[in-house]
Design a protein around this motif. Structure first.
Motif, PDB file in Angstrom:
ATOM      1  N   PRO A  62      12.767 -42.573  -8.489  1.00  0.00           N
ATOM      2  CA  PRO A  62      11.602 -42.250  -9.321  1.00  0.00           C
ATOM      3  C   PRO A  62      11.990 -41.458 -10.569  1.00  0.00           C
ATOM      4  N   VAL A  63      11.119 -41.504 -11.564  1.00  0.00           N
ATOM      5  CA  VAL A  63      11.239 -40.666 -12.754  1.00  0.00           C
ATOM      6  C   VAL A  63       9.891 -39.993 -12.974  1.00  0.00           C
ATOM      7  N   PRO A  64       9.878 -38.809 -13.528  1.00  0.00           N
ATOM      8  CA  PRO A  64       8.591 -38.142 -13.760  1.00  0.00           C
ATOM      9  C   PRO A  64       7.774 -38.864 -14.812  1.00  0.00           C
ATOM     10  N   ALA A  65       6.463 -38.871 -14.641  1.00  0.00           N
ATOM     11  CA  ALA A  65       5.587 -39.490 -15.633  1.00  0.00           C
ATOM     12  C   ALA A  65       5.573 -38.688 -16.925  1.00  0.00           C
ATOM     13  N   LYS A  66       5.738 -37.369 -16.799  1.00  0.00           N
ATOM     14  CA  LYS A  66       5.760 -36.505 -17.973  1.00  0.00           C
ATOM     15  C   LYS A  66       6.759 -35.388 -17.732  1.00  0.00           C
ATOM     16  N   ALA A  67       7.711 -35.238 -18.646  1.00  0.00           N
ATOM     17  CA  ALA A  67       8.715 -34.186 -18.498  1.00  0.00           C
ATOM     18  C   ALA A  67       9.360 -33.900 -19.843  1.00  0.00           C
ATOM     19  N   LEU A 102      16.490 -40.397 -31.217  1.00  0.00           N
ATOM     20  CA  LEU A 102      16.772 -41.518 -30.325  1.00  0.00           C
ATOM     21  C   LEU A 102      15.515 -41.891 -29.546  1.00  0.00           C
ATOM     22  N   ARG A 103      15.475 -43.126 -29.118  1.00  0.00           N
ATOM     23  CA  ARG A 103      14.326 -43.575 -28.331  1.00  0.00           C
ATOM     24  C   ARG A 103      14.785 -44.576 -27.272  1.00  0.00           C
ATOM     25  N   GLY A 104      13.960 -44.757 -26.232  1.00  0.00           N
ATOM     26  CA  GLY A 104      14.316 -45.685 -25.167  1.00  0.00           C
ATOM     27  C   GLY A 104      13.356 -45.575 -24.007  1.00  0.00           C
ATOM     28  N   ARG A 105      13.889 -45.771 -22.792  1.00  0.00           N
ATOM     29  CA  ARG A 105      13.061 -45.796 -21.602  1.00  0.00           C
ATOM     30  C   ARG A 105      13.656 -44.920 -20.514  1.00  0.00           C
ATOM     31  N   ALA A 106      12.785 -44.478 -19.615  1.00  0.00           N
ATOM     32  CA  ALA A 106      13.196 -43.747 -18.414  1.00  0.00           C
ATOM     33  C   ALA A 106      12.800 -44.587 -17.207  1.00  0.00           C
ATOM     34  N   ALA A 107      13.782 -44.914 -16.355  1.00  0.00           N
ATOM     35  CA  ALA A 107      13.521 -45.727 -15.171  1.00  0.00           C
ATOM     36  C   ALA A 107      14.674 -45.574 -14.198  1.00  0.00           C
ATOM     37  N   ASP A 108      14.381 -45.770 -12.904  1.00  0.00           N
ATOM     38  CA  ASP A 108      15.402 -45.737 -11.853  1.00  0.00           C
ATOM     39  C   ASP A 108      16.227 -44.458 -11.893  1.00  0.00           C
ATOM     40  N   GLY A 109      15.563 -43.340 -12.110  1.00  0.00           N
ATOM     41  CA  GLY A 109      16.243 -42.047 -12.042  1.00  0.00           C
ATOM     42  C   GLY A 109      17.109 -41.692 -13.221  1.00  0.00           C
ATOM     43  N   LYS A 110      16.963 -42.412 -14.334  1.00  0.00           N
ATOM     44  CA  LYS A 110      17.782 -42.082 -15.496  1.00  0.00           C
ATOM     45  C   LYS A 110      17.033 -42.416 -16.785  1.00  0.00           C
TER      46      LYS A 110
END
Length: 219
Positions: A62-67, A102-110
């Motif tokens: 999981p990754v946090p929805a907001k952090a 920088l920009r990107g995505r958070a998924a699968d714990g990273k």
């Protein structure tokens, strides 16, 4: 009649033998060739493979929805900040002289981010921190950035001041450490990092810093 007796006897015996042979052939089980003899094992093997349980699939971490994370870049002297909002992520590196958005995505714990000029950031999320690697300017550094709460964290400002395009970024740590860079028409300007919650002054005009919730949709 006496001369025909042995012949009839032999004929009768031959007929009896033929009948017994036919009965024997009918009663005997059918023969199978070598390939057919191996068929039961092949069928059993195929059935076993078909009914074998599928390999368990790995559950995504999981990754946090907001952090919000912010910390020091080891061996560099700069600061780095990463913020996540519903899977979307933005990052900022600054040492007061150069910067990288920088920009990107958070998924699968990273989180995986990229930026102009080949800049990139990859970090594992867990234990209340982001731990990873920053690549910028053909160099690479490690960093650990714990979670932070306002007024610490990442801020950004964009404005037009006296006809010039202004863009600024700031990072604040909980211990009071701060860094930022203001560009006016793409060139670094001598603008002091404002106190948390206060405006920056650019060419005599006030520029309002925005927190991540206010600017992340720009990315």
């Amino acid at each position: 009649m006496k001369r025909l007796g042995p012949v009839l006897t032999l004929a009768a015996g031959a007929a009896t033998t033929a009948v017994l042979g036919a009965l024997s052939a009918t009663a005997a089980p059918p023969t199978r060739d070598a390939g057919a003899a191996g068929e039961p094992a092949a069928v059993a093997e195929a059935t076993s493979a078909a009914t074998a349980a599928p390999a368990p699939s790995r559950t995504a971490r999981p990754v946090p929805a907001k952090a919000d994370y912010a910390g020091r870049v080891r061996g560099n002297g700069g600061l780095v900040a990463v913020s996540i909002r519903d899977g979307k992520a933005v990052g900022y590196f600054c040492d007061g002289r150069v910067e990288a958005w920088l920009r990107g995505r958070a998924a699968d714990g990273k989180v995986v981010l990229t930026g102009p000029g080949g800049a990139s950031l990859t970090a594992a999320l867990g234990g209340g921190k982001a731990t990873g690697t920053l690549e910028f300017g053909a160099k690479e550094w490690d960093f650990t950035a714990p979670t932070v709460k306002k007024p610490s964290g990442l801020y950004r400002a964009t404005a037009i001041v006296r006809g010039a395009k202004v863009r600024a970024g700031w990072i604040y740590l909980a211990d009071g450490t701060r860094v930022g860079l203001t560009l006016v028409d793409g060139a670094p300007a001598d603008v002091a990092v404002p106190e948390p919650g206060e405006n920056a002054t650019v060419n005599g005009e006030q520029v309002d810093p925005k927190d991540v919730d206010e600017f992340i949709e720009e990315f």
